[in-house]
Design a protein around this motif. Sequence first.
Motif, short mmCIF file in Angstrom:
data_model
loop_
_atom_site.label_atom_id
_atom_site.label_comp_id
_atom_site.label_asym_id
_atom_site.label_seq_id
_atom_site.Cartn_x
_atom_site.Cartn_y
_atom_site.Cartn_z
N ALA A 1 0.82 -1.22 0.00
CA ALA A 1 0.00 0.00 0.00
C ALA A 1 0.85 1.27 0.00
CB ALA A 1 -0.93 0.00 1.20
N SER A 2 2.08 1.16 0.52
CA SER A 2 2.94 2.35 0.63
C SER A 2 3.74 2.65 -0.63
CB SER A 2 3.92 2.16 1.80
OG SER A 2 4.89 1.17 1.49
N ALA A 3 3.71 1.75 -1.59
CA ALA A 3 4.53 1.90 -2.79
C ALA A 3 4.27 3.23 -3.49
CB ALA A 3 4.27 0.74 -3.74
N GLY A 4 5.35 4.01 -3.66
CA GLY A 4 5.26 5.28 -4.37
C GLY A 4 4.64 6.41 -3.58
N ARG A 5 4.39 6.21 -2.27
CA ARG A 5 3.75 7.25 -1.46
C ARG A 5 4.68 7.65 -0.31
NH1 ARG A 5 -2.04 5.23 0.33
NH2 ARG A 5 -1.89 7.25 1.38
N SER A 6 5.22 8.84 -0.38
CA SER A 6 6.15 9.31 0.65
C SER A 6 5.43 9.69 1.94
CB SER A 6 6.93 10.52 0.13
OG SER A 6 6.04 11.56 -0.24
N ASP A 7 4.13 9.96 1.87
CA ASP A 7 3.38 10.39 3.04
C ASP A 7 2.61 9.25 3.69
OD1 ASP A 7 1.64 9.98 0.94
OD2 ASP A 7 0.33 11.67 1.44
N PHE A 8 2.90 8.01 3.30
CA PHE A 8 2.11 6.87 3.78
C PHE A 8 2.40 6.56 5.24
CE2 PHE A 8 1.44 2.31 4.51
CZ PHE A 8 0.14 2.17 4.06
N GLU A 9 1.33 6.31 6.01
CA GLU A 9 1.46 5.89 7.40
C GLU A 9 0.80 4.52 7.55
OE1 GLU A 9 2.91 7.16 10.03
OE2 GLU A 9 3.69 8.92 8.97
N PRO A 10 1.57 3.48 7.90
CA PRO A 10 0.98 2.14 8.04
C PRO A 10 -0.05 2.11 9.18
CG PRO A 10 3.21 2.18 8.93
CD PRO A 10 3.01 3.49 8.22
N ASP A 11 -1.05 1.27 9.00
CA ASP A 11 -2.12 1.16 9.99
C ASP A 11 -2.05 -0.21 10.67
OD1 ASP A 11 -4.36 1.35 11.54
OD2 ASP A 11 -5.78 1.13 9.89
N PHE A 12 -1.56 -0.24 11.91
CA PHE A 12 -1.47 -1.47 12.67
C PHE A 12 -2.41 -1.47 13.88
CE2 PHE A 12 3.15 -1.21 11.17
CZ PHE A 12 2.89 -1.95 10.03
N SER A 13 -3.31 -0.50 13.93
CA SER A 13 -4.19 -0.35 15.09
C SER A 13 -5.03 -1.61 15.30
CB SER A 13 -5.10 0.86 14.90
OG SER A 13 -5.87 0.75 13.73
N GLY A 14 -5.04 -2.08 16.53
CA GLY A 14 -5.80 -3.27 16.87
C GLY A 14 -5.10 -4.57 16.51
N LYS A 15 -3.94 -4.46 15.86
CA LYS A 15 -3.21 -5.66 15.42
C LYS A 15 -1.75 -5.61 15.86
CE LYS A 15 -6.21 -6.24 11.39
NZ LYS A 15 -6.99 -4.99 11.57
N GLU A 16 -1.48 -4.85 16.92
CA GLU A 16 -0.10 -4.70 17.39
C GLU A 16 0.51 -6.03 17.81
OE1 GLU A 16 -2.28 -0.84 17.91
OE2 GLU A 16 -2.70 -2.95 18.42
N TYR A 17 -0.31 -6.92 18.36
CA TYR A 17 0.18 -8.22 18.80
C TYR A 17 0.76 -9.01 17.63
CZ TYR A 17 0.10 -13.00 20.64
OH TYR A 17 0.45 -14.29 21.02
N LEU A 18 0.09 -8.95 16.49
CA LEU A 18 0.55 -9.69 15.31
C LEU A 18 1.90 -9.17 14.83
CD1 LEU A 18 -2.79 -9.89 13.27
CD2 LEU A 18 -1.93 -11.46 15.02
N VAL A 19 2.05 -7.86 14.80
CA VAL A 19 3.31 -7.26 14.36
C VAL A 19 4.45 -7.63 15.31
CG1 VAL A 19 4.52 -5.08 13.89
CG2 VAL A 19 2.12 -5.36 13.21
N GLU A 20 4.16 -7.59 16.61
CA GLU A 20 5.18 -7.93 17.59
C GLU A 20 5.61 -9.39 17.47
OE1 GLU A 20 6.03 -7.73 22.42
OE2 GLU A 20 4.09 -7.12 21.61
N ARG A 21 4.64 -10.26 17.21
CA ARG A 21 4.96 -11.68 17.09
C ARG A 21 5.87 -11.95 15.89
NH1 ARG A 21 4.22 -16.00 20.35
NH2 ARG A 21 2.86 -17.22 18.99
N GLN A 22 5.74 -11.15 14.85
CA GLN A 22 6.59 -11.31 13.68
C GLN A 22 7.95 -10.65 13.86
OE1 GLN A 22 8.50 -12.05 10.33
NE2 GLN A 22 6.58 -13.06 10.86
N LEU A 23 7.96 -9.43 14.37
CA LEU A 23 9.21 -8.66 14.45
C LEU A 23 10.03 -8.96 15.70
CD1 LEU A 23 8.10 -5.12 13.20
CD2 LEU A 23 9.12 -7.00 11.88
N LYS A 24 9.38 -9.31 16.80
CA LYS A 24 10.09 -9.49 18.06
C LYS A 24 9.57 -10.72 18.81
CE LYS A 24 11.53 -6.86 22.18
NZ LYS A 24 10.95 -7.76 23.21
#
Length: 346
Positions: A192-215
């Motif tokens: 979704a961020s491809a070619g967009r310098s102002d893009f802000e990823p949306d992880f709201s409500g899914k922080e647990y999933l991101v943490e499980r992958q990254l840390k």
Amino acid sequence: MAELPETEIAKLGEFGLIDRLTAGLEKHNGSTVTAVGDDAAVMQYGEDSDTRVLVTTDMLLEGVHFDLTYVPLKHLGYKAAVVNFSDIYAMNGTPRQITVGLGVSKRFTVEHLEALYSGIRLACEVYGVDLVGGDTTSSRAGLVISITCIGDAKASDVVHRSGAKDTDLICVSGDLGAAYMGLQLLEREKTASAGRSDFEPDFSGKEYLVERQLKPEARRDIVAGLAKAGITPTAMIDVSDGLSSELLHICKSSGTGCRVYEDRIPIDYQTAVMAEELNMNLVTAALNGGEDYELLFTVPLTAHDAVSAMPGVKVIGYITKPETGCALIGRNGEELPLKAQGFTHI
């Protein structure tokens, strides 16, 4: 290179290749107790020693195991160390030291490597492990990380993949599929961020999933809990490539079959929501997603009450005789062949 018969590596797969390359290996040292075929090799130094030394190595390659578009270097360093600790815990041991090998391309600066090492050092601090050496060289393939972890355990405490027996209970810690869904979420936001310098990823409500992958975290608490409960698993492995793959490893090494119940597989609510958003089969993700680094283990039937009382552990099935094969029991009682469809490194 000299002319040789041509067999594609992918045709054998990672574990088929390992089996082929290591077939018939002889031990030249009495200190080698167990070589290839477990989460870690097992050594004994000193005839009268009751301590076993455990050694494991794990390699992470940019573009194969991680994408620096969304993986912070500090998190990557932490994860690279922890996945090795997990292999030692899967042998029912304690990690003690690591060495770190790096292949670095010219686009990386000193500050980049300091960020990576800050994650490695943090993991060592959290788990009480010493960083004792390593090697660094140039790379033409981006960033390459190879970590070797050394641990130990009492001889009577070491757990292999090969000890499961008919009627043993199959248990797993934590929940499954979250790391895979975290990866899908990160990949979606990258697209979704491809070619967009102002893009802000949306992880709201899914922080647990991101943490499980990254840390991810290694489950030393489960190893400690088993010891406190007086339970020594008959077989154990960490869930790095997916529940199906790891369970099949145990059954192959132990010469058994198994039955796993679909409705007993532990799945977090955020994982279920994300699977629905992506129109993905939730059970498939939990069985084959990988990178959860939970502990999958078997215990005797007599340990049912004790293991069921352990926080964070769930009984999901049982070991059977080999002739029954390996199967998933669906919610309606149907039997489906259990297949290894998790991540493959080759």
